[in-house]
Write an enzyme that holds these catalytic residues in place. Structure first.
Site: not given
Length: 214
Positions: A14, A16
Site C-alpha cells: 500500500d 499511504d
C-alpha cells in the site's frame, strides 16, 4: 509498453501510511483548508467503518478548487517510511519485484514511486478543469478489489506464483489483497487488519519485512 521482466517473487505495498508516512489526501485537503474533516473520514475508512469508494468520493469532493500547482507543496511534505529503500533494495537483490497499489493518487505516486525504486504502481487519478481539482475521481476507483486484482495481474505478468507474493498494508481496504497473497503483512496497521494478517510488524520500519523475503 514492454513486457514485465520475470521475477522470483513479488512484494506489493500500500502507499499511504505504508510506503510513505503520510496520507496524501489529507495533505491535499490542507491546501483546501479542510484537513481535519478529511482526516477524520480517512481514519473511519481505514478502520473499515464505511465503504472505501463512497468515502473516497466524498473526501475528493472536499478537494474541489485546489490548484494543480499545490501538488509541488504536497510532494515536498512526503516522508518515505523508514526502511523503505532498504526493503526495496533487498527485494531487488534477491531477484524480486516491487509493486505499489494505492487508494491515493497518481499525481503524487508518479513522482514518489520511481524515486524509491518501485517497479510498477497503480492509484486513483484526480480530475481537473482549468488548472484546479474538480472534486471527482477520474476513472475507476482503486478499492480493495482493485488492489487484489493488481497483485494477481502483476504476479502473472512476471511469472510469479501467488504463493510467492507478499502484500503489505495498514487499512481495511488492503485486506482483500493481503488474503490473495501468499503472505499478508499488517504494517503500522489498524486493529482489524492486524487481526486478519498472517504476520504483524509492529515497528514502523520496513526493514523488519526483509527477514520475511524468500
Amino acid at each position: 509498453m514492454s513486457a514485465a521482466a520475470p521475477a522470483r517473487f513479488l512484494v506489493v505495498l500500500d502507499a499511504d501510511s505504508t510506503l510513505i508516512r503520510n496520507e496524501v489526501i489529507e495533505l491535499i485537503a490542507d491546501e483546501a483548508g479542510r484537513g481535519p474533516e478529511v482526516a477524520a473520514a480517512t481514519e473511519a475508512a481505514m478502520r473499515g467503518e464505511v465503504d472505501f469508494a463512497t468515502s473516497l468520493r466524498s473526501r475528493v469532493e472536499a478537494l474541489a478548487g485546489v490548484p494543480v500547482t499545490a501538488f509541488a507543496r504536497v510532494l515536498a511534505r512526503i516522508e518515505p517510511t523508514p526502511g523503505v529503500r532498504e526493503l526495496i533494495d533487498a527485494v531487488h537483490s534477491r531477484g524480486g519485484a516491487v509493486g505499489v497499489v494505492s487508494g491515493g493518487f497518481h499525481e503524487v505516486l508518479d513522482t514518489v514511486a520511481p524515486s524509491l525504486g518501485v517497479d510498477v504502481w497503480r492509484a486513483n487519478r484526480l480530475a481537473t478543469q482549468d488548472g484546479v481539482l474538480s472534486g471527482v475521481v477520474d476513472g475507476e476507483i482503486v478499492d480493495a478489489a482493485a488492489k487484489a486484482a493488481a497483485l494477481r495481474e502483476w504476479s502473472a505478468e512476471r511469472g510469479v506464483d501467488l504463493t510467492r507474493t507478499i502484500a503489505i498494508g495498514d487499512g481495511a481496504n488492503d485486506l482483500t489483497m493481503m488474503a490473495a497473497a501468499g503472505l499478508g503483512v499488517a504494517f503500522n496497521a489498524k486493529p482489524a487488519v492486524r487481526a486478519q494478517a498472517d504476520v504483524v510488524v509492529g515497528p514502523v520500519d520496513l526493514r523488519e519485512v526483509i527477514a520475511l523475503l524468500p
